[in-house]
Motif scaffolding. Structure first.
Motif, PDB file in Angstrom:
ATOM      1  N   LYS A 125      32.945  37.805  42.142  1.00  0.00           N
ATOM      2  CA  LYS A 125      32.899  38.885  41.158  1.00  0.00           C
ATOM      3  C   LYS A 125      32.350  40.183  41.745  1.00  0.00           C
ATOM      4  O   LYS A 125      32.625  41.263  41.226  1.00  0.00           O
ATOM      5  N   THR A 126      31.536  40.093  42.779  1.00  0.00           N
ATOM      6  CA  THR A 126      30.926  41.300  43.357  1.00  0.00           C
ATOM      7  C   THR A 126      31.536  41.687  44.703  1.00  0.00           C
ATOM      8  O   THR A 126      31.216  42.744  45.239  1.00  0.00           O
ATOM      9  N   GLN A 128      35.343  41.877  45.681  1.00  0.00           N
ATOM     10  CA  GLN A 128      36.677  41.667  45.115  1.00  0.00           C
ATOM     11  C   GLN A 128      37.764  42.116  46.081  1.00  0.00           C
ATOM     12  O   GLN A 128      37.781  43.263  46.530  1.00  0.00           O
ATOM     13  N   SER A 134      40.899  35.019  42.964  1.00  0.00           N
ATOM     14  CA  SER A 134      39.672  34.294  43.306  1.00  0.00           C
ATOM     15  C   SER A 134      39.967  32.810  43.424  1.00  0.00           C
ATOM     16  O   SER A 134      40.814  32.256  42.716  1.00  0.00           O
TER      17      SER A 134
END
Length: 226
Positions: A125-126, A128, A134
């Motif tokens: 999430k941090t 990307q 993902s």
């Protein structure tokens, strides 16, 4: 000779600039949220971090079976912003003027995503890769089998029930023994206990001494006087 070398470097630089640009073929955009992930422990994004990113991408490509000769110099970064976003491409190590197909880069990144995240202390999430989906981490399996946990819980419940029954039986037996002892003591002292049945107090009947009914006693006295 020097002019030829400078000319060659200029041509390579121009070619690299054409290869790495926003929305270029086989190019990927990366966005990092370092402050969001680490808060007060956030680090600054500088040339050293860029070098580490190139090294991690080269590492991922080298682990990918068909690109084992990839070098750090084959990873190009461009359009780096202060909010930490940039584009990158991977050039072919054999030609260095063409890019590696995006499908291969994506496969290599997906295969080594956790290693890349760990290198920067980030998560999916941090850190990307906007064109790369993902990867879901495998579910954590408990070290103890589920059936063994259920069996242990049931066994504990059974043991607790047995202990409760034993304790309750002991307490009930003590209560009965106490009542029996108190009753015997009252009998020895000659005390009369009154029991209540259906809401009516009743005196216990003394079988040895008997009990005289007052109604019949009055009749006996009346007939005796005649």
């Amino acid at each position: 000779m020097l002019r030829v070398l400078l000319l060659t470097l200029s041509v390579v630089a121009i070619a690299h600039a054409e290869l790495c640009k926003p929305d270029a073929q086989n190019a990927f955009k990366v966005r990092l949220s370092i402050k969001t992930a680490l808060g007060d422990n956030a680090y600054a994004w500088d040339a050293n971090e860029e070098y580490l990113f190139k090294a991690m991408v080269a590492f991922a490509m080298r682990r990918y079976s068909s690109r084992s000769t990839t070098q750090i110099s084959n990873v190009l970064l461009c359009n780096v912003t202060d909010r930490v976003s940039f584009w990158f491409v991977v050039t072919d190590s054999s030609k260095n003027v063409t890019t590696v197909p995006g499908s291969e880069v994506e496969a290599a990144i997906r295969m080594n995503r956790n290693r890349i995240n760990s290198a920067f202390l980030l998560s999916d999430k941090t850190l990307q890769f906007l064109k790369i989906t993902s990867t879901l981490s495998p579910p954590l399996e408990p070290s103890t089998p589920v059936w063994l946990i259920v069996f242990g819980v049931v066994l504990c419940l059974i043991a607790a029930g047995i202990v409760f029954l034993v304790v309750a039986g002991i307490q009930q037996r003590k209560k009965r023994n106490k009542e029996s002892t108190e009753r015997e003591n009252l009998e020895e002292k000659g005390e009369v206990t009154v029991t209540v049945e259906n809401g009516i107090p009743c005196e216990p009947l003394d079988l040895k001494a008997g009990h005289i009914n007052g109604v019949f006693a009055a009749d006996d006295e009346r007939f005796t006087s005649l």
